[in-house]
Design a protein around this motif. Sequence first.
Motif, PDB file in Angstrom:
ATOM      1  N   SER A  32       5.108   2.356   2.044  1.00  0.00           N
ATOM      2  CA  SER A  32       6.007   2.085   1.113  1.00  0.00           C
ATOM      3  C   SER A  32       6.509   3.897   2.257  1.00  0.00           C
ATOM      4  N   GLU A  33       5.127   4.581   2.525  1.00  0.00           N
ATOM      5  CA  GLU A  33       6.137   5.824   2.283  1.00  0.00           C
ATOM      6  C   GLU A  33       6.128   5.522   2.999  1.00  0.00           C
ATOM      7  N   ALA A  34       6.009   5.086   4.651  1.00  0.00           N
ATOM      8  CA  ALA A  34       6.486   5.507   6.161  1.00  0.00           C
ATOM      9  C   ALA A  34       7.945   4.452   5.530  1.00  0.00           C
ATOM     10  N   ALA A  83       9.551   4.082   3.149  1.00  0.00           N
ATOM     11  CA  ALA A  83      10.834   5.024   2.710  1.00  0.00           C
ATOM     12  C   ALA A  83      11.536   5.651   3.661  1.00  0.00           C
ATOM     13  N   SER A  84      10.632   6.752   4.455  1.00  0.00           N
ATOM     14  CA  SER A  84      11.115   7.697   4.859  1.00  0.00           C
ATOM     15  C   SER A  84      11.540   7.339   7.128  1.00  0.00           C
ATOM     16  N   ASP A 102       0.758  -0.745  -0.175  1.00  0.00           N
ATOM     17  CA  ASP A 102      -0.435  -0.557  -0.019  1.00  0.00           C
ATOM     18  C   ASP A 102       1.250   1.215   0.192  1.00  0.00           C
ATOM     19  N   PRO A 103       0.453   2.458  -0.700  1.00  0.00           N
ATOM     20  CA  PRO A 103       1.251   3.923  -0.453  1.00  0.00           C
ATOM     21  C   PRO A 103       1.933   3.513   0.446  1.00  0.00           C
ATOM     22  N   GLU A 104       0.945   4.238   1.144  1.00  0.00           N
ATOM     23  CA  GLU A 104       0.806   4.686   2.386  1.00  0.00           C
ATOM     24  C   GLU A 104       2.682   4.234   3.662  1.00  0.00           C
ATOM     25  N   LYS A 112       9.466   5.647   9.284  1.00  0.00           N
ATOM     26  CA  LYS A 112       8.233   6.049  10.393  1.00  0.00           C
ATOM     27  C   LYS A 112       7.879   4.795  10.312  1.00  0.00           C
TER      28      LYS A 112
END
Length: 304
Positions: A14-16, A18-19, A10-12, A21
């Motif tokens: 992968s973003e977490a 990557a950063s 889910d994009p949310e 989180k």
Amino acid sequence: MKPEDLLLIDPEISEALASKKPVVALESTIISHGMPYPRNVSTALEVEAIVRENGAVPATTALIDGHFCVGLSSEQIERLGSAEEVKKVSLRDIGVALSRKTLGATTVATTMFIAEKAGIKIFATGGLGGVHRGDSGDVSADLTALGTIPVAVVSAGVKAILDLPRTLEFLETLGVPVLGYETSAFPEFWIRGSNLPVSARVDTPWAAAAAISAHWSSGMNTGVVLAAPVPVEHEADPEVINNAISEGLAAADAEGVSGSETTPFVLAHIVESTGGASLETNIALVKNNAAVAAKVAVEFASNS
Ligand code: PSU
Ligand code: MN
């Protein structure tokens, strides 16, 4: 196809990741096979909300249409909780389920496997599989996964229908730390436990994250069990639970239930014979584990 291409994150999430989180993986066999509908679905959604309230992003996993899905929509969770045919997918079942595009719920073992591929290090569930009682030779692949996959699993110990002392010995053999969260006694799922020692006690999310980090920075590549007892106000009556376990195991024996069907069968039997009390305890402990896992994930992310 490379294993990475099979991952649908889910994009949310992968973003977490990557950063850097905090993210907490969640399994789905507990939804499809561990609790009755519709409490399974409402619990799964509540557990995701608890992970968020405690500062992390939830990542429930399943096998859908030939992919490892990390992060499910509420429609997908509803489907896993209500569909007639959902396969309980442990390690041996992964390839067949992918190739047939079977709708598959992930056990602790398979969730660890997928979480590690996705880069998620902290995972919350209810109870681990382990060594079954008696001499059937039934040992959950959850232990294989814990011995080989570096992911930390927050649980209320091992389902107490199993042989707890043997399971703990097995975890020691595999080189898996069993950390007691605010306890020196290994939790016994529906009850807080008092008899069996953990390998070390940790009293804060920070201490848990530090122990988990140090385990992996040392070069150890095994999983970690972080065992959190059910909150005292939700603990079951030990006598009622122990009777229900004995009856459930005897019924499984009498009806010739074996292998991967044993756990779902005995759990359902216990829910029935305790008039639903065991289910309330089960839900409470899963929610508690989700909160603990999120807090540990927050500390873990700030360390790494
Ligand atoms: N504990 C529960 N409910 C469950 C399970 C554990 O309270 O549904 C599931 C988990 O997914 C666990 C699996 O990984 O049972 C273990 O099954 P087996 O013993 O067949 O490996
Ligand atoms: Mn088994």
